[in-house]
Design a protein around this motif. Structure first.
Motif, short mmCIF file in Angstrom:
data_model
loop_
_atom_site.label_atom_id
_atom_site.label_comp_id
_atom_site.label_asym_id
_atom_site.label_seq_id
_atom_site.Cartn_x
_atom_site.Cartn_y
_atom_site.Cartn_z
N MET A 104 0.77 -1.24 0.00
CA MET A 104 0.00 0.00 0.00
C MET A 104 0.81 1.30 0.00
O MET A 104 0.40 2.26 -0.65
N PRO A 105 1.93 1.39 0.74
CA PRO A 105 2.62 2.68 0.79
C PRO A 105 2.99 3.21 -0.59
O PRO A 105 2.93 4.42 -0.82
N ALA A 106 3.34 2.32 -1.53
CA ALA A 106 3.69 2.78 -2.88
C ALA A 106 2.47 3.40 -3.56
O ALA A 106 2.58 4.41 -4.26
N GLU A 107 1.31 2.82 -3.34
CA GLU A 107 0.09 3.38 -3.92
C GLU A 107 -0.25 4.71 -3.26
O GLU A 107 -0.70 5.65 -3.92
N ILE A 139 -0.74 8.37 -4.94
CA ILE A 139 -1.93 9.21 -4.77
C ILE A 139 -1.54 10.59 -4.26
O ILE A 139 -2.02 11.61 -4.76
N GLU A 140 -0.62 10.62 -3.30
CA GLU A 140 -0.26 11.90 -2.68
C GLU A 140 0.66 12.74 -3.56
O GLU A 140 0.53 13.96 -3.62
N HIS A 141 1.64 12.08 -4.19
CA HIS A 141 2.67 12.86 -4.89
C HIS A 141 2.73 12.61 -6.39
O HIS A 141 3.61 13.15 -7.07
N GLY A 142 1.82 11.81 -6.89
CA GLY A 142 1.78 11.56 -8.32
C GLY A 142 2.95 10.78 -8.89
O GLY A 142 3.21 10.81 -10.08
N ILE A 143 3.69 10.08 -8.02
CA ILE A 143 4.80 9.25 -8.52
C ILE A 143 4.26 7.85 -8.81
O ILE A 143 3.47 7.32 -8.03
N HIS A 144 4.69 7.25 -9.88
CA HIS A 144 4.25 5.90 -10.18
C HIS A 144 4.80 4.94 -9.12
O HIS A 144 5.98 5.04 -8.75
N PRO A 145 3.96 4.00 -8.64
CA PRO A 145 4.43 3.07 -7.60
C PRO A 145 5.70 2.33 -7.98
O PRO A 145 6.57 2.10 -7.12
N ALA A 146 5.85 1.99 -9.25
CA ALA A 146 7.05 1.25 -9.66
C ALA A 146 8.29 2.14 -9.52
O ALA A 146 9.32 1.72 -9.00
N LYS A 147 8.16 3.38 -10.00
CA LYS A 147 9.28 4.32 -9.91
C LYS A 147 9.63 4.57 -8.45
O LYS A 147 10.79 4.48 -8.04
N TRP A 148 8.59 4.84 -7.66
CA TRP A 148 8.78 5.11 -6.23
C TRP A 148 9.49 3.93 -5.57
O TRP A 148 10.47 4.08 -4.84
N THR A 149 9.02 2.71 -5.89
CA THR A 149 9.57 1.51 -5.24
C THR A 149 11.02 1.27 -5.64
O THR A 149 11.89 1.07 -4.79
N TYR A 150 11.30 1.31 -6.96
CA TYR A 150 12.66 1.00 -7.39
C TYR A 150 13.65 2.08 -6.97
O TYR A 150 14.81 1.80 -6.68
N ASP A 208 0.64 1.63 -17.21
CA ASP A 208 -0.09 2.85 -17.58
C ASP A 208 -1.42 2.95 -16.82
O ASP A 208 -2.48 2.64 -17.36
N VAL A 209 -1.32 3.33 -15.56
CA VAL A 209 -2.52 3.45 -14.74
C VAL A 209 -2.52 4.81 -14.06
O VAL A 209 -1.47 5.43 -13.90
N GLU A 210 -3.72 5.22 -13.67
CA GLU A 210 -3.84 6.46 -12.93
C GLU A 210 -4.34 6.14 -11.54
O GLU A 210 -5.34 5.42 -11.38
N LEU A 211 -3.63 6.62 -10.53
CA LEU A 211 -4.02 6.33 -9.15
C LEU A 211 -4.59 7.58 -8.50
O LEU A 211 -3.94 8.61 -8.46
N THR A 212 -5.82 7.43 -8.01
CA THR A 212 -6.49 8.58 -7.39
C THR A 212 -6.93 8.28 -5.96
O THR A 212 -7.22 9.18 -5.19
N GLY A 213 -6.97 6.99 -5.60
CA GLY A 213 -7.49 6.62 -4.27
C GLY A 213 -9.00 6.53 -4.26
O GLY A 213 -9.58 6.18 -3.25
N GLU A 214 -9.61 6.81 -5.37
CA GLU A 214 -11.07 6.72 -5.45
C GLU A 214 -11.45 5.78 -6.57
O GLU A 214 -10.66 5.49 -7.47
#
Length: 851
Positions: free
Chosen positions: A84-87, A91-102, A460-466
RNA sequence: GCGAGAGUGGCGGAAUUGGUAGACGCGCUGGUCUUAGGAACCAGUAUCCUAUGAUGUGGGGGUUCGAGUCCCCCCUCUCGCACCA
């Protein structure tokens, strides 16, 4: 003295050497005995914290110690990268979870390398690598084939405003953490793993894991919760329906004066009479608002509602009312409880509240138990009353007899019940392993063909939390043709619980680059089981039970040959720190608090409790500053010296200075003496002060060996080396005995190497060795060097210390007693009194009992 | 609530598993050396005290020649409770 201890230079020098020479890579073909050491892998949150440093420092001591002992050590590291933290970051900073994680992985790898941990980095992987999760998908397909993965309805936390599923952590006081809307339960079809099929095996093996802490085994046994009892059918009055209950107390059956059902029970609809309909609906809505964990709490007010229907007690045919009750959960037993208020406390409180009859059916031998006078339920053993033909039978035998009575009439049977429930693995989230299933209107749930694996998580996804999981809205991902019939079909859009990844990563480390299946059986069988697993006590049940279960699955699929994954387990205590919370801004970092006020809004901060360090609570201590100031060796030494590994540690930097000071003392002791002792050897005989140091050296080797090997008393091992260093500084006749001094200094460097490897390699080189200290082997002690001629014994009179005597180590009991009685202070306390008894504890003390 | 652990000086902790309570380290006090000391070294440091004394391991009871350690009751704190990892 111009050769100062400079940790920065020393540490980067050796870390570069290790990077170049790869001395920690573990070959599969080795003459040496294997040893697989593993610390629980981290979630790549971005920054390591003191809990990580402690965990990995503990592991590194063991890895380096075992290597010095001559084992072929596997010591890998990787990343538990889905979650979840990557997602949330996306949502908060607009970084892709994969980019954030790696990116986090890159930064954490750098930080770990700064600590000088002896990992085989060639085996590193992240669980979000398709090369990893593809095999998890394959194993899932095999489990599906065998019926070990199945689908059933299950409830989730639903936020209507955000149109999304919430994790328990995202629910605060029953409300959504983002929009504060009331959270509601929502029934979804979800995937489950049949861990209950393995309940008995998991339970049995808890008695065959002597290398595990008893408290963890005990928690797991209780979690599985096997209980023997009876399933009993209660016919619903004027209906063909039956209510099944599970009870461990069939002996109290005659005392069942009503029935309690979980509000979620499937029979509720048909049981509720029209005049009760509205009240029942209101009640169910009220219970839905209650926290699930609190539902069984004794503090919680017990509430219930009459359904309007009755059922029949199969023992005596009595008609009893059927209630719904908030404390009955659908998830345990059958979701229905026969209520025996006289002998169960929850039922007792419920009966008092709703003025339901209480009937005693068991009473202590020879005592009359009157229902009206009970102030609490009576749950002790006793003899049956008010139970017809079973009156007078003791309640233990009555359990058997009543079960047999019910069985003979086909209305009950002895059963075994487990508290353990099947493992729900579906998550309505993006950042996880896609579940490889396709839904076809004609063919139902169809497995993705093996040759089509992996099902790649689209980027290619968009994360909004909603609006629920992004995968559920990703048309290109969703739309497929059915592998069976070729018609238009839809992919499963749920992903796996991240506990699935962490349930087998330890096996994949044995063959991380294998491309023909999840595991290379040869490598897996060579390295597994893990000889020593190390991690936080907070994983005592869930992760450690899931990993045990999954290992048995892999075994039964023929992928490996071990029954249990972890032979020895060390549960490390948590590194804790006080939390601080602003009523408006939530958890605060220490730097956000000034004079007890939130720097954002000036409101008074609530002083939190001391809790385990976690990013979400913002009470994390970053070790980087510590490493910058003192070096990695000091940070490692301090985290190991501060407390024994199993103990929780409330963070406090007092004492870091002392560890740094100690390493400086070690450095100087070698540096100042290196010329003197250059070619010195221990002489055949030593005497006087030299013999004391010689003895101390061998005592310390023995003490540290005992403390490190299997018992993990690192803090006392370090204390012992500190004593030896103190003795070296106190040694006056170094010039006459350079060999003895050399022996002591070499012992210090060898013994400290697992704890503080950089400085030890450097000093070992300075002592003139070509080979690394790690390759030079663990020192051994000479038993004959430990012997002393004279020992000091304590003399007690009536258990209180009154004097000390020095006697020859070989002294007989009689002469010891005589000497003790003659001691001058002892004389004062025994004068004029009768000596009744003298207790001599060899090597310890004498207790003179006088009257 | 249920399940599992923990509690020892000013602080982190030690105690050979029933045998000298406080090892080792921090902090503190005094001293040596020094232009200086936030370096190094030496001495002291559980509490009360005139002590060769008394008290002392969360609280209360018990077993024992002897209890931090074993038994019973109570208090406080920590972890887990199934979608945090």
């Amino acid at each position: 003295m111009d050769n100062h201890y400079n940790p920065k230079d020393v540490e980067s020098k050796w870390q570069n050497i290790w990077q170049e020479n790869k001395p920690f890579c573990a070959p599969l073909d080795s003459e040496k005995e294997k040893y697989y050491l593993l610390e629980m892998f981290p979630y790549p949150s971005g920054r390591i914290h003191m809990g990580h440093v402690r965990n990995y420092a503990i592991g590194d001591v063991v890895a380096r110690f075992k290597r010095m002992q001559g084992f072929n050590v596997l010591h890998p590291m990787g990343w538990d990268a889905f979650g979840m933290p990557a997602e949330n970051a996306a949502i908060e900073h607009g970084i892709h979870p994969a980019k954030w994680t790696y990116e986090n992985i890159d930064s954490m790898r750098q930080q770990l390398k700064r600590i000088g941990l002896s990992y085989d980095w060639e085996r590193e992987f992240a669980t979000c690598d398709a090369d990893y999760y593809r095999w998890e998908q394959l194993v899932f397909l095999k489990m599906f084939e065998k019926g070990l993965a199945y689908k059933k309805g299950s409830s989730v936390n639903w936020c209507e405003d955000c149109q999304t599923v919430l994790a328990n952590e995202q629910v605060e006081d029953g409300c959504c953490w983002r929009c504060h809307n009331q959270v509601q339960p929502k029934e979804l079809e979800q995937w489950f793993f049949k861990i209950t099929n393995y309940a008995d095996e998991l339970l049995e093996w808890t008695n065959k894991l002597p290398g595990w802490p008893e408290r963890v085994l005990s928690m797991q046994r209780n979690w599985i919760g096997k209980s023997y009892g009876c399933e009993i059918d209660f016919e619903v009055a004027d209906s063909s329906e039956k209510i099944k209950v599970f009870t461990t107390r069939p002996d109290t059956l005659a005392g069942a004066t009503f029935m309690s059902l979980a509000p979620e029970h499937p029979l509720v609809k048909s049981l509720v009479t029209s005049d009760q309909q509205q009240a029942v609906n209101d009640f169910i809505a009220a219970v839905e608002r209650q926290d699930k964990a609190d539902r069984t709490s004794g503090d919680l007010e017990k509430i219930g509602i009459f359904t309007g229907s009755y059922c029949l007690n199969p023992l005596n045919g009595e008609k009893i009312p059927v209630f719904l009750a908030n404390f009955v959960l659908m998830g345990y037993g059958t979701g229905a409880v026969m209520a025996v208020p006289a002998h169960d406390q929850r039922d007792f409180e419920f009966a008092k509240k709703y003025q339901l009859p209480i009937r005693t059916v068991i009473q202590p031998q020879g005592v009359e138990l009157v229902a009206d006078q009970l102030t609490e339920a009576f749950s002790d053993p006793g003899v049956l009353i008010n139970s017809g033909q079973f009156d007078g039978v003791d309640n233990e035998s009555a359990k058997e007899q009543i079960a047999a009575f019910l069985d003979a009439r086909g209305v009950g049977r002895k059963t075994v019940n487990y508290r353990l429930r099947d493992w729900g693995v579906s998550r309505q989230r993006y950042w996880g392993t896609p579940i490889p299933i396709i839904y076809c209107d004609s063919c139902g749930a169809v497995p993705v063909p093996e040759e089509d694996l992996p099902v790649i998580l689209p980027t290619d996804v968009e994360l909004t939390g909603e609006g629920g999981s992004p995968l559920a809205r990703h048309e290109a991902f969703l739309q497929v043709t059915c592998p069976k019939c070729g018609k238009q079909a839809k992919r499963e859009s749920d992903t796996f619980d991240t506990f699935v990844e962490s349930s087998w990563y330890f096996a994949r480390y044995t063959c991380p680059h294998y491309t023909d299946g999840p595991l290379d059986k040869k490598a897996a069988n060579y390295w597994l089981p893990v000889d020593q697993y190390i991690g936080g006590i907070e994983h005592a049940v869930m992760h450690l039970l899931y990993a045990r279960f999954y290992t048995k699955i892999l075994r039964d699929l023929g992928l490996l040959d071990v029954d249990e994954p972890f032979t020895n387990l060390l549960t490390q205590g948590m590194v804790c720190k006080e939390t601080q919370r602003c009523p408006e801004h939530g958890w605060l970092y220490p730097e956000q608090v000034e004079d007890g006020k939130c720097t954002l809004c000036q409101q008074l901060v609530e002083l939190g409790r001391t809790e385990k360090m976690s990013k979400s609570k913002k009470n994390v201590i970053d070790p980087n500053q510590l490493i910058d100031q003192y070096g990695a060796d000091t940070a490692r030494l301090f985290s190991l010296f501060a407390a024994p590994p199993e103990k929780d540690l409330e963070w406090n930097e007092q004492g870091v200075e002392g560890c740094y000071r100690f390493l400086n003392r070690v450095w100087r002791a070698v540096d100042e003496n290196s010329e003197l002792i250059a070619a010195a050897q221990v002489p055949a005989t030593v005497s006087g002060e030299a013999s004391d140091l010689h003895r101390k050296t061998h005592q310390t080797i023995k003490k540290v060996s005992d403390d490190v090997d299997g018992s993990f008393h690192f803090n006392t091992a370090i204390a012992a080396v500190m004593e030896l260093v103190n003795a070296i500084y106190a040694f006056k006749s170094a010039k006459e005995n350079p060999g003895v001094l050399r022996e002591a200094l070499e012992a210090v460097v060898c013994l400290l190497n697992p704890f503080v490897p950089h400085i030890c390699e450097e000093l070992w080189q300075q002592l003139g060795h070509q080979q690394s200290v790690e390759a030079s082997g663990w020192p051994t002690w000479d038993e004959s060097a430990l012997v002393t001629d004279e020992i000091t014994l304590v003399v007690q009179v009536n258990g209180k210390v009154r004097g000390k005597i020095d006697v020859a180590a070989t002294a007989e009991k009689q002469s010891i007693e005589a000497e003790a009685l003659a001691e001058s202070n002892v004389q004062r306390f025994i004068a004029g009194k009768e000596v009744r008894k003298i207790i001599v504890v060899p090597g310890r003390l004498i207790n003179i009992v006088v009257g």
